[in-house]
Write a protein that holds these residues in place. Structure first.
Motif, short mmCIF file in Angstrom:
data_model
loop_
_atom_site.label_atom_id
_atom_site.label_comp_id
_atom_site.label_asym_id
_atom_site.label_seq_id
_atom_site.Cartn_x
_atom_site.Cartn_y
_atom_site.Cartn_z
N VAL A 7 50.05 25.21 50.69
CA VAL A 7 50.41 25.06 49.29
C VAL A 7 49.86 26.21 48.45
O VAL A 7 50.54 26.71 47.56
N SER A 8 48.64 26.65 48.74
CA SER A 8 48.09 27.77 47.97
C SER A 8 48.87 29.05 48.25
O SER A 8 49.10 29.85 47.33
N GLY A 9 49.29 29.27 49.48
CA GLY A 9 50.12 30.44 49.78
C GLY A 9 51.47 30.37 49.10
O GLY A 9 51.95 31.37 48.55
N LEU A 10 52.10 29.21 49.13
CA LEU A 10 53.39 29.06 48.47
C LEU A 10 53.27 29.17 46.96
O LEU A 10 54.18 29.68 46.29
N LEU A 45 45.16 16.76 58.30
CA LEU A 45 46.01 17.90 57.97
C LEU A 45 45.81 18.37 56.54
O LEU A 45 46.52 19.27 56.09
N ALA A 46 44.87 17.80 55.82
CA ALA A 46 44.64 18.17 54.42
C ALA A 46 44.29 19.65 54.26
O ALA A 46 44.86 20.32 53.38
N PRO A 47 43.38 20.23 55.05
CA PRO A 47 43.10 21.66 54.88
C PRO A 47 44.32 22.54 55.18
O PRO A 47 44.54 23.55 54.51
N PHE A 48 45.12 22.14 56.15
CA PHE A 48 46.32 22.90 56.47
C PHE A 48 47.30 22.88 55.30
O PHE A 48 47.84 23.92 54.92
N PHE A 49 47.52 21.70 54.73
CA PHE A 49 48.43 21.60 53.59
C PHE A 49 47.90 22.35 52.38
O PHE A 49 48.66 22.96 51.64
N LEU A 50 46.59 22.34 52.18
CA LEU A 50 45.99 23.10 51.09
C LEU A 50 46.23 24.60 51.29
O LEU A 50 46.55 25.32 50.35
N TYR A 51 46.09 25.07 52.52
CA TYR A 51 46.33 26.48 52.83
C TYR A 51 47.79 26.84 52.58
O TYR A 51 48.08 27.88 51.97
N ALA A 99 46.48 35.85 58.97
CA ALA A 99 45.14 35.30 58.72
C ALA A 99 45.06 33.88 59.25
O ALA A 99 44.03 33.47 59.81
N TYR A 100 46.13 33.13 59.10
CA TYR A 100 46.12 31.76 59.63
C TYR A 100 46.11 31.78 61.15
O TYR A 100 45.34 31.06 61.78
N TYR A 115 52.33 40.40 51.71
CA TYR A 115 51.45 39.26 51.43
C TYR A 115 51.74 38.11 52.38
O TYR A 115 50.82 37.53 52.95
N ILE A 116 52.99 37.76 52.55
CA ILE A 116 53.36 36.65 53.42
C ILE A 116 52.95 36.95 54.86
O ILE A 116 52.43 36.08 55.57
#
Length: 101
Positions: A76-79, A68-74, A53-54, A46-47
C-alpha cells in the motif's frame, strides 16, 4: 545457470537479480527514454527498485511474521507513492496548460 536458492544459501545477495528482470527493466525503460518521457522513466525505476528491495532484502523480514499485515503495508505504501506521483504529474500538466493560455 545458477538458482537463486543456491545463491541465497551462499550469502551472495548481490547476485540475486535475474538477467530476465534486468532485460525486462531495460525493455520497458528504453521506449520511454526514446520519446523523452523522463517522469515515466523515474516512475519505472521507482517501481523496479521497490520490487527488487522486496525480493532481495525485505521479503524474508516482512513475511517472517505469520500475518500479512506488514506485506500489505509495504504494498500500500508503494502504491500510494505511485498514485501521488501520477496525480502530481496530471496536476502539473493542468497548470502548464493554464499558464500558456
Amino acid at each position: 545457470m545458477f538458482d537463486t536458492d543456491i545463491l541465497s544459501s551462499l550469502g551472495l545477495s548481490n547476485h540475486l537479480i535475474s538477467m530476465w528482470q534486468v532485460f525486462l527493466y531495460i525493455a520497458i525503460l528504453v521506449p520511454f527514454l526514446m520519446v523523452q518521457r523522463v517522469k515515466f522513466c523515474l516512475l519505472i525505476t521507482y517501481i523496479y527498485t521497490y520490487y527488487l528491495a522486496y525480493i532481495i532484502y525485505w521479503g524474508d523480514i516482512i513475511m517472517s511474521d505469520n500475518t500479512l499485515a506488514p506485506f500489505f503495508l509495504y504494498v500500500v505504501s508503494g502504491l500510494a507513492v505511485v498514485v501521488l506521483f501520477v496525480a502530481a504529474s496530471f496536476s502539473e500538466q493542468a497548470r502548464r496548460k493554464k499558464w500558456y493560455r
